[in-house]
Every structure is written in C-alpha cells, then in structure tokens.
Design a protein around this motif. Structure first.
Motif, PDB file in Angstrom:
ATOM      1  N   THR A   1     -45.087  19.565 -58.932  1.00 30.52           N
ATOM      2  CA  THR A   1     -45.074  20.903 -58.359  1.00 30.52           C
ATOM      3  C   THR A   1     -46.370  21.598 -58.722  1.00 30.52           C
ATOM      4  O   THR A   1     -46.815  21.547 -59.874  1.00 30.52           O
ATOM      5  CB  THR A   1     -43.871  21.736 -58.853  1.00 30.52           C
ATOM      6  N   ALA A   2     -46.960  22.217 -57.732  1.00 33.87           N
ATOM      7  CA  ALA A   2     -48.179  23.005 -57.943  1.00 33.87           C
ATOM      8  C   ALA A   2     -47.822  24.459 -57.724  1.00 33.87           C
ATOM      9  O   ALA A   2     -47.095  24.800 -56.790  1.00 33.87           O
ATOM     10  CB  ALA A   2     -49.273  22.568 -56.968  1.00 33.87           C
ATOM     11  N   TYR A   3     -48.333  25.299 -58.588  1.00 33.30           N
ATOM     12  CA  TYR A   3     -48.077  26.734 -58.517  1.00 33.30           C
ATOM     13  C   TYR A   3     -49.391  27.446 -58.231  1.00 33.30           C
ATOM     14  O   TYR A   3     -50.329  27.348 -59.028  1.00 33.30           O
ATOM     15  CB  TYR A   3     -47.492  27.244 -59.837  1.00 33.30           C
ATOM     16  N   VAL A   4     -49.458  28.123 -57.089  1.00 31.75           N
ATOM     17  CA  VAL A   4     -50.631  28.929 -56.748  1.00 31.75           C
ATOM     18  C   VAL A   4     -50.347  30.324 -57.292  1.00 31.75           C
ATOM     19  O   VAL A   4     -49.505  31.047 -56.760  1.00 31.75           O
ATOM     20  CB  VAL A   4     -50.894  28.964 -55.225  1.00 31.75           C
ATOM     21  N   ILE A   5     -51.043  30.659 -58.370  1.00 32.63           N
ATOM     22  CA  ILE A   5     -50.768  31.916 -59.065  1.00 32.63           C
ATOM     23  C   ILE A   5     -52.084  32.588 -59.445  1.00 32.63           C
ATOM     24  O   ILE A   5     -52.638  32.318 -60.512  1.00 32.63           O
ATOM     25  CB  ILE A   5     -49.918  31.691 -60.335  1.00 32.63           C
ATOM     26  N   PRO A   6     -52.587  33.451 -58.571  1.00 29.02           N
ATOM     27  CA  PRO A   6     -53.810  34.166 -58.919  1.00 29.02           C
ATOM     28  C   PRO A   6     -53.576  35.295 -59.924  1.00 29.02           C
ATOM     29  O   PRO A   6     -54.506  35.721 -60.601  1.00 29.02           O
ATOM     30  CB  PRO A   6     -54.297  34.718 -57.577  1.00 29.02           C
ATOM     31  N   ASN A   7     -52.332  35.735 -60.082  1.00 25.30           N
ATOM     32  CA  ASN A   7     -51.995  36.873 -60.926  1.00 25.30           C
ATOM     33  C   ASN A   7     -51.601  36.417 -62.337  1.00 25.30           C
ATOM     34  O   ASN A   7     -50.663  35.648 -62.508  1.00 25.30           O
ATOM     35  CB  ASN A   7     -50.841  37.638 -60.270  1.00 25.30           C
ATOM     36  N   ARG A   8     -52.293  36.925 -63.343  1.00 23.17           N
ATOM     37  CA  ARG A   8     -52.049  36.536 -64.731  1.00 23.17           C
ATOM     38  C   ARG A   8     -50.631  36.884 -65.186  1.00 23.17           C
ATOM     39  O   ARG A   8     -49.992  36.114 -65.907  1.00 23.17           O
ATOM     40  CB  ARG A   8     -53.071  37.189 -65.651  1.00 23.17           C
ATOM     41  N   ILE A   9     -50.106  38.022 -64.755  1.00 22.88           N
ATOM     42  CA  ILE A   9     -48.748  38.435 -65.152  1.00 22.88           C
ATOM     43  C   ILE A   9     -47.722  37.420 -64.648  1.00 22.88           C
ATOM     44  O   ILE A   9     -46.820  37.013 -65.379  1.00 22.88           O
ATOM     45  CB  ILE A   9     -48.427  39.858 -64.639  1.00 22.88           C
ATOM     46  N   ILE A  10     -47.872  37.003 -63.403  1.00 20.14           N
ATOM     47  CA  ILE A  10     -46.940  36.030 -62.833  1.00 20.14           C
ATOM     48  C   ILE A  10     -47.085  34.681 -63.551  1.00 20.14           C
ATOM     49  O   ILE A  10     -46.094  33.981 -63.788  1.00 20.14           O
ATOM     50  CB  ILE A  10     -47.129  35.876 -61.308  1.00 20.14           C
ATOM     51  N   ARG A  11     -48.293  34.317 -63.931  1.00 18.52           N
ATOM     52  CA  ARG A  11     -48.467  33.083 -64.720  1.00 18.52           C
ATOM     53  C   ARG A  11     -47.673  33.186 -66.023  1.00 18.52           C
ATOM     54  O   ARG A  11     -47.059  32.217 -66.461  1.00 18.52           O
ATOM     55  CB  ARG A  11     -49.949  32.816 -65.013  1.00 18.52           C
ATOM     56  N   ASN A  12     -47.665  34.376 -66.636  1.00 15.59           N
ATOM     57  CA  ASN A  12     -46.896  34.578 -67.869  1.00 15.59           C
ATOM     58  C   ASN A  12     -45.393  34.472 -67.613  1.00 15.59           C
ATOM     59  O   ASN A  12     -44.659  33.953 -68.458  1.00 15.59           O
ATOM     60  CB  ASN A  12     -47.237  35.928 -68.502  1.00 15.59           C
ATOM     61  N   VAL A  13     -44.932  34.963 -66.463  1.00 16.43           N
ATOM     62  CA  VAL A  13     -43.514  34.835 -66.104  1.00 16.43           C
ATOM     63  C   VAL A  13     -43.140  33.361 -65.983  1.00 16.43           C
ATOM     64  O   VAL A  13     -42.084  32.938 -66.469  1.00 16.43           O
ATOM     65  CB  VAL A  13     -43.186  35.592 -64.799  1.00 16.43           C
ATOM     66  N   LEU A  14     -43.996  32.582 -65.359  1.00 17.25           N
ATOM     67  CA  LEU A  14     -43.740  31.145 -65.229  1.00 17.25           C
ATOM     68  C   LEU A  14     -43.599  30.523 -66.612  1.00 17.25           C
ATOM     69  O   LEU A  14     -42.689  29.729 -66.854  1.00 17.25           O
ATOM     70  CB  LEU A  14     -44.863  30.464 -64.441  1.00 17.25           C
ATOM     71  N   SER A  15     -44.458  30.907 -67.517  1.00 14.40           N
ATOM     72  CA  SER A  15     -44.362  30.400 -68.891  1.00 14.40           C
ATOM     73  C   SER A  15     -43.026  30.787 -69.521  1.00 14.40           C
ATOM     74  O   SER A  15     -42.416  29.993 -70.243  1.00 14.40           O
ATOM     75  CB  SER A  15     -45.513  30.942 -69.742  1.00 14.40           C
ATOM     76  N   ALA A  16     -42.568  32.007 -69.235  1.00 14.36           N
ATOM     77  CA  ALA A  16     -41.282  32.459 -69.779  1.00 14.36           C
ATOM     78  C   ALA A  16     -40.131  31.628 -69.216  1.00 14.36           C
ATOM     79  O   ALA A  16     -39.217  31.242 -69.956  1.00 14.36           O
ATOM     80  CB  ALA A  16     -41.070  33.937 -69.465  1.00 14.36           C
ATOM     81  N   ILE A  17     -40.169  31.354 -67.928  1.00 14.31           N
ATOM     82  CA  ILE A  17     -39.124  30.518 -67.312  1.00 14.31           C
ATOM     83  C   ILE A  17     -39.113  29.145 -67.961  1.00 14.31           C
ATOM     84  O   ILE A  17     -38.063  28.621 -68.325  1.00 14.31           O
ATOM     85  CB  ILE A  17     -39.331  30.417 -65.778  1.00 14.31           C
TER      86      ILE A  17
END
Length: 130
Positions: free
Chosen positions: A84-100
């Motif tokens: 799975t590839a995640y296109v995430i230009p937003n740092r906050i959303i990258r942090n949410v992914l880490s939380a998940i």
C-alpha cells in the motif's frame, strides 16, 4: 451520504482510494471500510494507493475503527495485498497514519509518498510491473 473516499479499481490490480475531504462519520466511515474490503473479493494479488491529499483528520473513534479493520482483515491483506502506498503531502495526516499503525501494525509492505507518480511507481514495483 457524502462519501469519505472514492475507490477506483478500473486499473486492477492497482486500486486507487481517493479521500474526498469529507469528515468521517458513523455512516460514511463504515461504508468506506466495507468498500475497501470488497477490493479483495477477486482473491487476486493487488496493490492499493491511498491518496490522502484532501483527507481530513479522522477522530480517534474512526482511527480505532481503522485499526480494528486492519486487525480483522490481516490475513486477507497478507494473502493478496502486495503493498500500500500512501500519498500524504500533509504532515498532520502522516502523523495520524502513524497513530493508526500504533494501534495496529500495517500487515503488508507500505510506502508513504509525496506524489501520485511516486506512489504509482512504488506499487508497480511491488506487483512486478514495468
């Protein structure tokens, strides 16, 4: 109902999930999770690009639902998902992914990408495509 994400399987085995920018709610989020699960119905190898360019941060309730979905569908993902590839230009959303992934580890290879082109290249390599 405004969809949480649009899922495009027209280029199977590459599936693209584009988050709409709608906030997660008790109607659209379970629908989204069910649609993702349906991507595995062919029981063929696949790879998924999650384009989170327009994603809004889901509440903790929905982060936990996503983590539970990963746990419940781990075997399905391991059997068929090559990555799975995640296109995430937003740092906050990258942090949410880490939380998940802190709630439930990602069971297949994944790559966080800054662009769709980068994500496309990576999933093709995971599938052994040119």
């Amino acid at each position: 109902m405004n969809k949480y994400a649009e899922i495009d399987s027209s280029k199977f085995p590459i599936i693209k999930v584009v988050f709409s920018g709608e906030a997660a709610n008790d109607e659209n989020f379970p629908h989204y999770l069910n649609e993702v699960k349906q991507c595995y119905s062919s029981k063929q190898p696949l790879a998924i690009i999650f384009d989170a360019s327009k994603a809004v941060m889901p509440g903790i309730k929905y982060q936990k639902m996503q983590a539970q979905w990963l746990k419940e569908n781990e075997r399905l993902m391991k059997n068929y998902c090559k990555g799975t590839a995640y296109v995430i230009p937003n740092r906050i959303i990258r942090n949410v992914l880490s939380a998940i992934f802190a709630f439930q580890k990602q069971p297949v290879p994944y790559q966080v990408c800054r662009s769709n082109a980068e994500a496309d290249k990576w999933v093709k390599s995971q599938l052994g495509m040119p």
